[in-house]
Design an enzyme around this catalytic site. Structure first.
Site, PDB file in Angstrom:
ATOM      1  N   PHE A 150       0.813  -1.220   0.000  1.00  0.00           N
ATOM      2  CA  PHE A 150       0.000   0.000   0.000  1.00  0.00           C
ATOM      3  C   PHE A 150       0.843   1.265   0.000  1.00  0.00           C
ATOM      4  CE2 PHE A 150       0.858  -0.101   4.571  1.00  0.00           C
ATOM      5  CZ  PHE A 150       1.024   1.248   4.844  1.00  0.00           C
ATOM      6  N   LYS A 174      -0.996  -7.218  -9.378  1.00  0.00           N
ATOM      7  CA  LYS A 174      -2.014  -7.320  -8.314  1.00  0.00           C
ATOM      8  C   LYS A 174      -1.645  -6.263  -7.280  1.00  0.00           C
ATOM      9  CE  LYS A 174      -2.952  -8.518  -4.601  1.00  0.00           C
ATOM     10  NZ  LYS A 174      -3.347  -7.513  -3.558  1.00  0.00           N
ATOM     11  N   GLU A 177      -4.896  -3.963  -2.075  1.00  0.00           N
ATOM     12  CA  GLU A 177      -6.353  -3.727  -2.034  1.00  0.00           C
ATOM     13  C   GLU A 177      -6.669  -2.454  -1.248  1.00  0.00           C
ATOM     14  OE1 GLU A 177      -4.577  -5.967  -0.611  1.00  0.00           O
ATOM     15  OE2 GLU A 177      -5.252  -6.424   1.424  1.00  0.00           O
ATOM     16  N   SER A 227       5.255  -6.957   3.460  1.00  0.00           N
ATOM     17  CA  SER A 227       5.745  -7.237   4.810  1.00  0.00           C
ATOM     18  C   SER A 227       6.559  -8.537   4.859  1.00  0.00           C
ATOM     19  CB  SER A 227       4.553  -7.355   5.759  1.00  0.00           C
ATOM     20  OG  SER A 227       3.738  -8.421   5.331  1.00  0.00           O
ATOM     21  N   CYS A 282       9.579   1.819   3.695  1.00  0.00           N
ATOM     22  CA  CYS A 282      10.492   0.717   4.019  1.00  0.00           C
ATOM     23  C   CYS A 282      11.905   1.225   4.241  1.00  0.00           C
ATOM     24  CB  CYS A 282      10.491  -0.314   2.910  1.00  0.00           C
ATOM     25  SG  CYS A 282      11.194   0.341   1.406  1.00  0.00           S
ATOM     26  N   GLU A 382       9.116  -4.092  13.164  1.00  0.00           N
ATOM     27  CA  GLU A 382       8.959  -2.946  12.265  1.00  0.00           C
ATOM     28  C   GLU A 382       7.673  -2.234  12.681  1.00  0.00           C
ATOM     29  OE1 GLU A 382       7.751  -3.748   8.184  1.00  0.00           O
ATOM     30  OE2 GLU A 382       9.000  -2.104   7.482  1.00  0.00           O
TER      31      GLU A 382
HETATM   32  P1  NAD Z   1       1.486  -6.646   3.024  1.00  0.00           P
HETATM   33  O1  NAD Z   1       2.523  -7.708   3.087  1.00  0.00           O
HETATM   34  O2  NAD Z   1       0.380  -6.680   3.998  1.00  0.00           O
HETATM   35  O3  NAD Z   1       0.782  -6.639   1.576  1.00  0.00           O
HETATM   36  C1  NAD Z   1       1.560  -6.597   0.398  1.00  0.00           C
HETATM   37  C2  NAD Z   1       0.789  -7.278  -0.739  1.00  0.00           C
HETATM   38  O4  NAD Z   1       0.626  -8.668  -0.415  1.00  0.00           O
HETATM   39  C3  NAD Z   1      -0.612  -6.716  -0.967  1.00  0.00           C
HETATM   40  O5  NAD Z   1      -0.845  -6.664  -2.364  1.00  0.00           O
HETATM   41  C4  NAD Z   1      -1.523  -7.733  -0.281  1.00  0.00           C
HETATM   42  O6  NAD Z   1      -2.793  -7.837  -0.888  1.00  0.00           O
HETATM   43  C5  NAD Z   1      -0.759  -9.033  -0.450  1.00  0.00           C
HETATM   44  N1  NAD Z   1      -0.991  -9.978   0.647  1.00  0.00           N
HETATM   45  C6  NAD Z   1      -1.287  -9.683   1.935  1.00  0.00           C
HETATM   46  N2  NAD Z   1      -1.386 -10.809   2.670  1.00  0.00           N
HETATM   47  C7  NAD Z   1      -1.144 -11.834   1.819  1.00  0.00           C
HETATM   48  C8  NAD Z   1      -1.080 -13.248   1.985  1.00  0.00           C
HETATM   49  N3  NAD Z   1      -1.296 -13.817   3.170  1.00  0.00           N
HETATM   50  N4  NAD Z   1      -0.777 -13.997   0.910  1.00  0.00           N
HETATM   51  C9  NAD Z   1      -0.550 -13.446  -0.276  1.00  0.00           C
HETATM   52  N5  NAD Z   1      -0.592 -12.111  -0.500  1.00  0.00           N
HETATM   53  C10 NAD Z   1      -0.882 -11.309   0.532  1.00  0.00           C
HETATM   54  O7  NAD Z   1       2.287  -5.253   3.079  1.00  0.00           O
HETATM   55  P2  NAD Z   1       1.698  -3.780   3.195  1.00  0.00           P
HETATM   56  O8  NAD Z   1       1.181  -3.567   4.568  1.00  0.00           O
HETATM   57  O9  NAD Z   1       0.821  -3.481   2.032  1.00  0.00           O
HETATM   58  O10 NAD Z   1       3.035  -2.925   2.976  1.00  0.00           O
HETATM   59  C11 NAD Z   1       3.892  -2.531   4.023  1.00  0.00           C
HETATM   60  C12 NAD Z   1       5.090  -3.448   4.118  1.00  0.00           C
HETATM   61  O11 NAD Z   1       5.811  -3.438   2.893  1.00  0.00           O
HETATM   62  C13 NAD Z   1       6.086  -3.008   5.180  1.00  0.00           C
HETATM   63  O12 NAD Z   1       6.533  -4.140   5.871  1.00  0.00           O
HETATM   64  C14 NAD Z   1       7.224  -2.398   4.365  1.00  0.00           C
HETATM   65  O13 NAD Z   1       8.487  -2.431   4.976  1.00  0.00           O
HETATM   66  C15 NAD Z   1       7.204  -3.261   3.165  1.00  0.00           C
HETATM   67  N6  NAD Z   1       7.847  -2.610   2.043  1.00  0.00           N
HETATM   68  C16 NAD Z   1       9.069  -3.049   1.682  1.00  0.00           C
HETATM   69  C17 NAD Z   1       9.745  -2.431   0.637  1.00  0.00           C
HETATM   70  C18 NAD Z   1      11.108  -2.893   0.223  1.00  0.00           C
HETATM   71  O14 NAD Z   1      11.564  -2.468  -0.824  1.00  0.00           O
HETATM   72  N7  NAD Z   1      11.776  -3.728   0.970  1.00  0.00           N
HETATM   73  C19 NAD Z   1       9.138  -1.354  -0.041  1.00  0.00           C
HETATM   74  C20 NAD Z   1       7.871  -0.940   0.367  1.00  0.00           C
HETATM   75  C21 NAD Z   1       7.218  -1.579   1.406  1.00  0.00           C
END
Ligand code: NAD
Length: 497
Positions: A150, A174, A177, A227, A282, A382
């Site tokens: 997000f 994808k 959401e 994450s 991040c 985090e």
């Molecule tokens: P998230 O992991 O909750 O969601 C990321 C994506 O995965 C979304 O599209 C979501 O729909 C999907 N998703 C969620 N749960 C899932 C599951 N159980 N199985 C399959 N797909 C699933 O992350 P978020 O809250 O949207 O984003 C924040 C996180 O992203 C933070 O931890 C941040 O550090 C990390 N991030 C990392 C970087 C990097 O380059 N390392 C960059 C940006 C964000």
């Protein structure tokens, strides 16, 4: 009626037939601004089939034409820059300035993708044997997929599909959401730039839709950003299905401050890098490591942070916006409470933050802890909120040990006026992106985004030359053309002669 986000399948923006819809909210008000579908299995199959068909045509399109598509797309993104930023602000709560930065850093990747002819050059050596030449071509993989978080709904989709498509692949995105409006607008502009039907598809949903992408054999490579637990799941599941996977995950980034640093630069850098974007980056600095006498500057960091306030996206005096959801706010507030229980000193408490005119927003004020130690949950987890933890150590050696013991390795920075200390830090530190007197060292797209350790699973990183390697295969050809006087003779060894 609330706007329903379409799917983008086979070149058409279509309404999903699903019964499962998720509310998209404005984080400053929690008003529902749209609803996003969880695509049905039939829709997922349709998207994958269309991407597989489109690949057969797209892979034959000359590389210079693929580059021209990126040039047209870059021009359209620039033309619609502010409009995109406004959409992005509405669904993420980011301030307009920060939203513009999110879009801009994506545009830079599209600019890089327009260089694809030179990025896809192979290698040649003449006369590897007598009258034998060897040369390599870089060829696309097929259908690739991307799953995005997000917190950067423009930049991170743009890390992925422009590079993959410029390489000759087709792509299924994808998006999160939680903020699908920006990626939908990115797809509309891509179609407007002349992208052929099926080259990009956008599907929506959560785990079930991601699982289809992870298991379908027609998909060759998966890029993920999000994450840690989901990132590990994506890497393990995708590779078990024999796919190429790059998975960028969570982080905990340390800024180390030596007493010879410029104090005002340190204070400015810490304030912006810790609470900017409400700490939902991040590469945010979430831990300040003060070496020796530098700890005397903590009260000045506190004074500067105390002046910062969150606000609505179009409030030009606001430094950052709300958290993405009430759940995210509750989680951050519970971690602040945990820090107090664990014995950290709460110098600024951002709980119960109110913003006039927005009583229902997910606000958290700037929060500062001192006396944080490595065993505390607020150090290990985090937090992903506007919370800065201060730690103190005696020496640069101790600081390096602390950072290297962290399971994360996304970003770090050192503030100093000593070239020798900087060189030692950049050499010894086990983190993939290092800033020297730069708090958030996100590389521009001609380099790659190179997180390490628990912040990244895979080997080839995002954008830059590494993205070209990730989205392609190398084919190596060894060729001999017979001259008329060549002698015909069988060769029974594997030597090239
Ligand atoms: P998230 O992991 O909750 O969601 C990321 C994506 O995965 C979304 O599209 C979501 O729909 C999907 N998703 C969620 N749960 C899932 C599951 N159980 N199985 C399959 N797909 C699933 O992350 P978020 O809250 O949207 O984003 C924040 C996180 O992203 C933070 O931890 C941040 O550090 C990390 N991030 C990392 C970087 C990097 O380059 N390392 C960059 C940006 C964000």
């Amino acid at each position: 009626m609330t706007q329903q986000i379409p799917l983008f399948i086979d070149g058409e923006f279509i309404q999903s037939r699903t019964d499962h819809w998720i509310d998209v909210t404005n984080p400053a008000t929690n008003a529902v601004i749209a609803r996003v579908p969880e695509a049905t299995d039939a829709e997922m199959q349709q998207a994958i089939a269309s991407a597989a068909d489109a690949f057969k045509i797209w892979r034959e399109v000359p590389v210079s034409e693929r580059a021209r598509l990126m040039l047209r797309y870059q021009a359209l993104l620039k033309e619609h820059h502010d409009e995109l930023a406004e959409i992005l602000s509405q669904e993420t709560g980011k301030t307009f300035e920060d939203a513009k930065g999110d879009v801009w850093r994506g545009i830079e990747v599209v600019e890089h993708a327009a260089n694809i002819p030179s990025l896809m050059m192979g290698e040649t050596v003449e006369n590897v044997g007598r009258e034998i030449d060897t040369y390599s071509y870089i060829q696309p993989l097929g259908v690739c997929a991307g799953i995005t978080p997000f917190n950067f709904p423009a930049m991170i989709p743009l890390w992925m599909f422009p590079m993959a498509i410029a390489c000759g692949n087709t792509f299924i995105l994808k998006p999160s959401e939680q903020d699908p409006l920006t990626p939908t607008r990115l797809a509309e502009l891509f179609a407007q730039a002349g992208a052929p039907k099926g080259v990009l598809q956008v599907v929506h949903g959560t785990k079930p839709q991601v699982d289809v992408l992870l298991s379908d054999p027609r998909i060759k490579a998966v890029s993920f950003v999000g994450s840690v637990p989901v990132g590990r799941y994506i890497y393990e599941t995708g590779t078990r299905h024999m796919k190429r996977v790059q998975s960028f995950a969570g982080a905990k980034n340390h800024m180390v401050i030596l007493p010879d640093a410029d104090k005002q630069q340190v204070v400015n850098a810490l304030v912006g890098a810790s609470v900017g974007a409400a700490g939902q980056r991040c590469m945010a600095i979430s831990v300040a490591v003060f070496v020796g006498e530098a700890q005397q500057w903590i009260p000045e960091v506190k004074a500067a942070l105390a002046k910062v306030r969150p606000g609505a996206w179009n409030d030009s005096a606001a430094s950052y916006g709300p958290l993405i959801s009430p759940q995210a706010k509750a989680r951050v507030e519970s971690l602040i409470a945990r820090g107090v229980e664990e014995g950290a000193e709460l110098l600024l408490d951002g709980r119960d933050c109110r913003v006039e005119g927005f009583p229902d927003g997910n606000w958290v004020g700037p929060t500062l802890f001192a006396g944080v130690t490595p065993d505390m949950d607020i150090y290990r987890e985090e937090i992903f909120g506007p919370v800065l933890s201060c730690m103190t150590v005696d020496s640069l050696t101790d600081a390096i040990t602390l950072v290297n013991d962290s399971p994360y390795g996304n970003g770090t920075s050192l503030f100093t006026s000593s070239g020798g200390a900087a060189r030692r830090y950049q050499h010894e530190i086990e983190v993939g992106q290092v800033g020297i007197n730069i708090p958030i060292p996100v590389p521009l797209p001609f380099f790659s985004f190179t997180g390490w350790k628990g912040s990244f699973y895979g080997d080839q990183h995002a954008y830059g030359k590494q993205a070209v390697r990730f989205y392609t295969e190398t084919k190596t050809i060894t060729a001999r053309w017979f001259s008329s006087d060549a002698t015909a003779e069988a060769n029974f060894s594997i030597q090239l002669r």
